[in-house]
Design a protein around this motif. Structure first.
Motif, PDB file in Angstrom:
ATOM      1  N   THR A   1       0.835  -1.207   0.000  1.00  0.00           N
ATOM      2  CA  THR A   1       0.000   0.000   0.000  1.00  0.00           C
ATOM      3  C   THR A   1       0.865   1.251   0.000  1.00  0.00           C
ATOM      4  O   THR A   1       0.515   2.249  -0.646  1.00  0.00           O
ATOM      5  N   GLU A   2       1.980   1.216   0.702  1.00  0.00           N
ATOM      6  CA  GLU A   2       2.885   2.367   0.725  1.00  0.00           C
ATOM      7  C   GLU A   2       3.519   2.596  -0.640  1.00  0.00           C
ATOM      8  O   GLU A   2       3.709   3.746  -1.071  1.00  0.00           O
TER       9      GLU A   2
ATOM     10  N   SER B   1       0.845   4.127  -2.904  1.00  0.00           N
ATOM     11  CA  SER B   1       0.588   5.496  -2.466  1.00  0.00           C
ATOM     12  C   SER B   1       1.670   6.436  -2.978  1.00  0.00           C
ATOM     13  O   SER B   1       1.376   7.518  -3.508  1.00  0.00           O
TER      14      SER B   1
ATOM     15  N   LYS C   1       1.124   9.410  -5.827  1.00  0.00           N
ATOM     16  CA  LYS C   1       1.422  10.804  -5.500  1.00  0.00           C
ATOM     17  C   LYS C   1       2.402  11.411  -6.494  1.00  0.00           C
ATOM     18  O   LYS C   1       2.320  12.598  -6.829  1.00  0.00           O
TER      19      LYS C   1
ATOM     20  N   HIS D   1      -5.761   1.469  -8.151  1.00  0.00           N
ATOM     21  CA  HIS D   1      -4.987   2.676  -8.475  1.00  0.00           C
ATOM     22  C   HIS D   1      -4.893   2.912  -9.985  1.00  0.00           C
ATOM     23  O   HIS D   1      -4.045   3.685 -10.438  1.00  0.00           O
TER      24      HIS D   1
END
Length: 353
Positions: free
Chosen positions: A261-262, A265, A269, A317
């Motif tokens: 998940t990191e 993310s 971004k 995503h």
């Protein structure tokens, strides 16, 4: 040879990524290298233990829930001193692209072990190496783009695989100028392909970060090439994460999930106006140990859970994933049949639900 030119329809990069669905890497095949020059084409294709590729293999992928195949290709043993690609090798690359097109798959053709740490790697994230090889690199891509120009929008080009600096540093280059060299290669790739015109004027192109890595410094120093057309570039990274989990874990736990998940993310971004893909993922860790059909049941379950998590997060995503080899490997490609059917089932369930 089917001429795809009549059916070419311009497609945005994001649309292509959305349509990739589940992806597979035809690894250790056209990317195999190290046996010298001047051998029959089949010698290279089978040198690392894989069978010759067939239409049945590509049809199998499409009929069993996959919509995209990445075709890694190593070129250095098939180029003369002037950088001209051997015709027989180029024809074999075209034949395998044709198999993918006939099956209805998206296909990605790249420049693979001409980068990274192998003895034949000549493309480096190093300003001196870049200066010495940039014309050869552009000539290579001009030849590839011209040879494959007639295929429709389902064919994409990837400029380079895991480009390292002169010291073969994996996480990030030892010198900041390494990023400059990589960004220059990326721009040259785009310029060379676009200059060939025709379908290639708007074909979707893929550029990778340094080492296809995704650390903070790597992402911050990656510069998207300038393109003559809008919305036709894709960024690629690779993720065998959490690194070495297959050697150290028995179950896919919250720590593993949080690592993924990191990653997504951070990528989302960074790349807010351009799609990105996970061009390679799987269970490879230290000593290149990875899942196989002979692995214990708990390890195969571990691989299945990783794959399902990766596929779901990518879809959430608006990204896409390409599994590295193990699910469809060796003699199972000849049958054809899945090497790891439960891993594939987990991927399919994650993508379809």
């Amino acid at each position: 040879m089917i001429n795809q030119n009549a059916t070419y329809m311009e497609e945005s990069a994001q649309s292509a990524v959305d349509n990739f669905g589940l992806g597979f890497n035809l690894g250790n095949t056209l990317d195999a290298n190290g046996c010298g020059t001047g051998k029959p084409v089949a010698t290279y294709e089978t040198f690392w233990g894989q069978p010759e590729t067939t239409q049945d293999m590509m049809t199998f992928l499409m009929q069993n829930g996959f919509n995209a195949v990445r075709i890694p290709v190593t070129w250095y043993e098939h180029m003369d001193a002037e950088g001209n690609v051997d015709e027989a090798w180029m024809m074999r690359v075209k034949a395998i692209v044709e198999y993918a097109m006939n099956a209805g798959l998206y296909a990605i053709v790249n420049v693979h072990h001409d980068t990274a740490a192998g003895s034949g790697a000549w493309i480096k994230a190093d300003t001196d190496v870049y200066a010495a090889t940039k014309e050869k690199f552009k000539k290579l891509w001009t030849q590839i783009a011209n040879a494959l120009a007639d295929y429709d929008q389902h064919l994409l080009f990837e400029g380079y695989n895991e480009m390292l600096d002169g010291n073969n540093s994996w996480d990030e280059p030892q010198k900041a100028s390494g990023y400059e060299a990589l960004n220059n290669y990326a721009q040259d790739f785009v310029d060379a392909v676009r200059a060939t015109g025709g379908n290639n004027a708007t074909r979707n192109l893929i550029v990778n970060t340094y080492a296809a890595a995704k650390g903070e410094n790597v992402l911050n120093n990656f510069m998207l090439p300038t393109d003559a057309v809008n919305n036709h570039l894709i960024v690629q990274v690779h993720s065998y994460d959490p690194w070495n989990f297959f050697n150290t874990k028995t179950t896919w736990d919250s720590e593993c999930h949080n690592t993924l998940t990191e990653i997504f993310s951070a990528l989302s971004k960074k790349f807010t106006t351009i799609p990105y893909i996970i061009g390679e993922y799987g269970t490879h860790g230290e000593s290149d140990i990875s899942v196989s059909k002979s692995s214990p049941a708990e390890k195969i379950k571990l691989a299945a859970d990783q794959a399902a998590d990766m596929v779901k997060l990518a879809k959430d995503h608006h990204s896409a994933t390409f599994y590295w080899m193990s699910i469809f490997d060796g003699s199972d490609r000849i049958q054809p049949q899945w090497s790891l059917p439960t891993v594939v089932e987990a991927m399919q369930e994650a993508y379809n639900n």
